[in-house]
Design an enzyme around this catalytic site. Structure first.
Site, PDB file in Angstrom:
ATOM      1  N   LYS A 169      -9.042   4.951   6.259  1.00  0.00           N
ATOM      2  CA  LYS A 169      -7.805   4.684   5.678  1.00  0.00           C
ATOM      3  C   LYS A 169      -7.975   3.559   4.720  1.00  0.00           C
ATOM      4  O   LYS A 169      -8.678   2.631   4.836  1.00  0.00           O
ATOM      5  CB  LYS A 169      -6.818   3.882   6.684  1.00  0.00           C
ATOM      6  CG  LYS A 169      -6.276   5.341   7.496  1.00  0.00           C
ATOM      7  CD  LYS A 169      -5.086   4.632   8.633  1.00  0.00           C
ATOM      8  CE  LYS A 169      -4.466   6.062   9.354  1.00  0.00           C
ATOM      9  NZ  LYS A 169      -3.898   5.211  10.366  1.00  0.00           N
TER      10      LYS A 169
ATOM     11  N   ASP B 201       0.825  -1.130  -0.010  1.00  0.00           N
ATOM     12  CA  ASP B 201      -0.082  -0.152   0.200  1.00  0.00           C
ATOM     13  C   ASP B 201       1.095   1.159   0.105  1.00  0.00           C
ATOM     14  O   ASP B 201       2.109   0.944   0.257  1.00  0.00           O
ATOM     15  CB  ASP B 201      -0.961   0.076   1.312  1.00  0.00           C
ATOM     16  CG  ASP B 201      -1.733   1.318   1.603  1.00  0.00           C
ATOM     17  OD1 ASP B 201      -2.225   1.775   0.488  1.00  0.00           O
ATOM     18  OD2 ASP B 201      -1.714   1.910   2.601  1.00  0.00           O
ATOM     19  N   LEU B 202       0.344   2.404  -0.386  1.00  0.00           N
ATOM     20  CA  LEU B 202       1.150   3.555  -0.461  1.00  0.00           C
ATOM     21  C   LEU B 202       1.075   4.420   0.957  1.00  0.00           C
ATOM     22  O   LEU B 202       2.053   4.500   1.548  1.00  0.00           O
ATOM     23  CB  LEU B 202       0.991   4.426  -1.549  1.00  0.00           C
ATOM     24  CG  LEU B 202       1.679   5.793  -1.748  1.00  0.00           C
ATOM     25  CD1 LEU B 202       3.341   5.498  -2.043  1.00  0.00           C
ATOM     26  CD2 LEU B 202       1.267   6.597  -2.993  1.00  0.00           C
ATOM     27  N   ASP B 203      -0.006   5.004   1.148  1.00  0.00           N
ATOM     28  CA  ASP B 203      -0.231   5.964   2.047  1.00  0.00           C
ATOM     29  C   ASP B 203      -0.359   5.502   3.533  1.00  0.00           C
ATOM     30  O   ASP B 203      -0.885   4.435   3.606  1.00  0.00           O
ATOM     31  CB  ASP B 203      -1.650   6.583   2.176  1.00  0.00           C
ATOM     32  CG  ASP B 203      -1.666   7.552   0.478  1.00  0.00           C
ATOM     33  OD1 ASP B 203      -0.928   8.138   0.458  1.00  0.00           O
ATOM     34  OD2 ASP B 203      -2.772   7.262  -0.023  1.00  0.00           O
TER      35      ASP B 203
ATOM     36  N   THR C 102       1.761  10.143   4.116  1.00  0.00           N
ATOM     37  CA  THR C 102       0.847  10.955   3.493  1.00  0.00           C
ATOM     38  C   THR C 102      -0.547  10.860   4.268  1.00  0.00           C
ATOM     39  O   THR C 102      -1.679  11.445   3.955  1.00  0.00           O
ATOM     40  CB  THR C 102       0.652  10.774   2.044  1.00  0.00           C
ATOM     41  OG1 THR C 102       0.772   9.004   1.827  1.00  0.00           O
ATOM     42  CG2 THR C 102       1.402  11.395   1.153  1.00  0.00           C
TER      43      THR C 102
ATOM     44  N   GLU D 166       0.119  -3.396   4.512  1.00  0.00           N
ATOM     45  CA  GLU D 166      -1.089  -2.373   4.682  1.00  0.00           C
ATOM     46  C   GLU D 166      -1.107  -1.534   6.248  1.00  0.00           C
ATOM     47  O   GLU D 166      -0.843  -2.387   7.148  1.00  0.00           O
ATOM     48  CB  GLU D 166      -2.427  -3.010   4.741  1.00  0.00           C
ATOM     49  CG  GLU D 166      -2.869  -2.982   3.235  1.00  0.00           C
ATOM     50  CD  GLU D 166      -3.461  -1.652   2.862  1.00  0.00           C
ATOM     51  OE1 GLU D 166      -3.526  -0.712   3.862  1.00  0.00           O
ATOM     52  OE2 GLU D 166      -3.908  -1.443   1.618  1.00  0.00           O
ATOM     53  N   ASP D 167      -1.368  -0.500   6.196  1.00  0.00           N
ATOM     54  CA  ASP D 167      -1.424   0.295   7.557  1.00  0.00           C
ATOM     55  C   ASP D 167      -3.089   0.411   7.669  1.00  0.00           C
ATOM     56  O   ASP D 167      -3.539   0.860   8.820  1.00  0.00           O
ATOM     57  CB  ASP D 167      -0.955   1.701   7.412  1.00  0.00           C
ATOM     58  CG  ASP D 167      -1.737   2.632   6.599  1.00  0.00           C
ATOM     59  OD1 ASP D 167      -2.146   2.259   5.452  1.00  0.00           O
ATOM     60  OD2 ASP D 167      -2.024   3.727   7.016  1.00  0.00           O
TER      61      ASP D 167
ATOM     62  N   SER E  92      -2.415   0.824  -4.599  1.00  0.00           N
ATOM     63  CA  SER E  92      -2.726   2.081  -3.630  1.00  0.00           C
ATOM     64  C   SER E  92      -4.227   2.522  -4.301  1.00  0.00           C
ATOM     65  O   SER E  92      -4.586   2.542  -5.451  1.00  0.00           O
ATOM     66  CB  SER E  92      -2.043   3.175  -3.476  1.00  0.00           C
ATOM     67  OG  SER E  92      -2.670   4.440  -3.204  1.00  0.00           O
ATOM     68  N   ALA E  93      -5.264   2.658  -3.188  1.00  0.00           N
ATOM     69  CA  ALA E  93      -6.537   3.158  -3.665  1.00  0.00           C
ATOM     70  C   ALA E  93      -6.549   4.592  -3.989  1.00  0.00           C
ATOM     71  O   ALA E  93      -7.545   5.236  -4.718  1.00  0.00           O
ATOM     72  CB  ALA E  93      -7.432   3.177  -2.418  1.00  0.00           C
TER      73      ALA E  93
ATOM     74  N   LYS F  62     -10.770  -1.525  -1.583  1.00  0.00           N
ATOM     75  CA  LYS F  62     -10.795  -2.328  -0.555  1.00  0.00           C
ATOM     76  C   LYS F  62     -11.959  -1.734   0.354  1.00  0.00           C
ATOM     77  O   LYS F  62     -12.358  -0.790   0.559  1.00  0.00           O
ATOM     78  CB  LYS F  62      -9.160  -1.652   0.085  1.00  0.00           C
ATOM     79  CG  LYS F  62      -8.161  -1.865  -0.569  1.00  0.00           C
ATOM     80  CD  LYS F  62      -7.175  -0.978  -0.110  1.00  0.00           C
ATOM     81  CE  LYS F  62      -5.986  -0.886  -0.878  1.00  0.00           C
ATOM     82  NZ  LYS F  62      -4.702  -0.022  -0.302  1.00  0.00           N
TER      83      LYS F  62
HETATM   84  C1  BG6 Z   1      -5.803   5.797   0.358  1.00  0.00           C
HETATM   85  C2  BG6 Z   1      -5.785   6.581   1.416  1.00  0.00           C
HETATM   86  O1  BG6 Z   1      -4.672   5.568  -0.047  1.00  0.00           O
HETATM   87  O2  BG6 Z   1      -6.501   6.423  -0.828  1.00  0.00           O
HETATM   88  C3  BG6 Z   1      -7.219   7.262   1.698  1.00  0.00           C
HETATM   89  O3  BG6 Z   1      -5.552   5.742   2.681  1.00  0.00           O
HETATM   90  C4  BG6 Z   1      -7.867   8.084   0.562  1.00  0.00           C
HETATM   91  O4  BG6 Z   1      -7.062   8.242   2.766  1.00  0.00           O
HETATM   92  C5  BG6 Z   1      -7.594   7.088  -0.650  1.00  0.00           C
HETATM   93  O5  BG6 Z   1      -9.115   8.495   0.681  1.00  0.00           O
HETATM   94  C6  BG6 Z   1      -7.855   7.768  -1.925  1.00  0.00           C
HETATM   95  O6  BG6 Z   1      -7.037   8.638  -2.279  1.00  0.00           O
HETATM   96  P1  BG6 Z   1      -7.227   9.826  -3.492  1.00  0.00           P
HETATM   97  O7  BG6 Z   1      -5.812  10.387  -3.352  1.00  0.00           O
HETATM   98  O8  BG6 Z   1      -7.640   9.063  -4.577  1.00  0.00           O
HETATM   99  O9  BG6 Z   1      -8.147  10.805  -2.932  1.00  0.00           O
HETATM  100 MG    MG Z   2      -2.610   3.142   3.679  1.00  0.00          MG
END
Ligand code: BG6
Ligand code: MG
Length: 218
Positions: A45, A9-11, A17, A169-170, A114-115, A145
């Site tokens: 998250k 996962d990224l964030d 972030t 993942e976090d 990453s989402a 997710k």
């Molecule tokens: C996830 C984050 O990686 O991406 C969420 O954990 C975030 O907090 C989601 O809402 C969507 O991100 P973005 O950048 O497409 O709005």
């Molecule tokens: Mg995350």
């Protein structure tokens, strides 16, 4: 099992972030006049932008038109983009860079699930876009997710059986997605929150040791 594919996962895993998403969502919540707690943030998250927005708007007695929803989602994203404007490699979480190097040396494949639709820009700013053999396009994944789709998409693209893959993942929703995909889940954060994960550690600093143990057991 010899895991040979690691899907990150990224964030909140590669880079911190998650705190910027929190700030931007909290400002948005204030703007529409509802509360936004750390518990709300934990629930969001890993959850996509529109789904997160709807979670916040559901706290308001007001109804929002589709046009208003889209404008609010843009407002949050503009705020988020402003917050991450200056990020660079110094913001990689501790242990991440060494983990990438180790995985490469050991011949593992590395994927990103990453989402976030901002993921391509974020990994570019961090200078790590070349590390990933495949980066999922969040906009093309049907079910977000906690559905397993994004992790399965990455495994497929990397020609890896889910059982040969580890997801990191976090987010509670992310760990659920990894387990639903039939992969080993490594949680980064609070073990009480991420109890579905096979292993939980406070930061990515313990990842190499964890992967070494898994290799030794295989
Ligand atoms: C996830 C984050 O990686 O991406 C969420 O954990 C975030 O907090 C989601 O809402 C969507 O991100 P973005 O950048 O497409 O709005
Ligand atoms: Mg995350």
């Amino acid at each position: 099992m010899t895991p040979k594919t690691c899907i990150f996962d990224l964030d909140g895993v590669v880079v911190d972030t998650a705190k910027y998403h929190f700030q931007a969502w909290r400002r948005l919540a204030e703007f529409v006049g509802v509360a936004f707690t750390h518990e709300d943030n934990d629930n969001l998250k890993g959850v996509g932008r529109m789904e997160s927005l709807d979670y916040i708007l559901a706290k308001s007695p007001r109804l929002f038109s589709n046009k208003e929803r889209l404008a609010l989602a843009d407002q949050k994203n503009d705020d988020y983009k402003e917050l991450i404007k200056g990020i660079n490699a110094a913001e990689l979480l501790p242990g991440v860079s060494d983990t990438f190097t180790w995985l490469r040396e050991e011949g593992w494949k590395i994927g990103l699930a990453s989402a976030s639709r901002n993921a391509p820009q974020v990994i570019k700013s961090l200078g790590v876009e070349g590390v990933f053999d495949y980066v999922a396009d969040a906009g093309k994944i049907l079910n977000g997710k906690p559905a397993p789709d994004i992790f399965l998409d990455v495994a497929r693209a990397l020609n890896s059986a889910p059982t040969d893959a580890i997801g990191v993942e976090d987010a509670v929703a992310g760990v659920t997605a990894i387990k639903a995909a039939g992969m080993i889940a490594v949680g980064i954060g609070d073990p009480a929150l991420l109890h579905e994960a096979d292993v939980v550690m406070p930061t990515p600093e313990g990842l190499i040791e964890c992967f070494k143990l898994m290799q030794a057991k295989a």
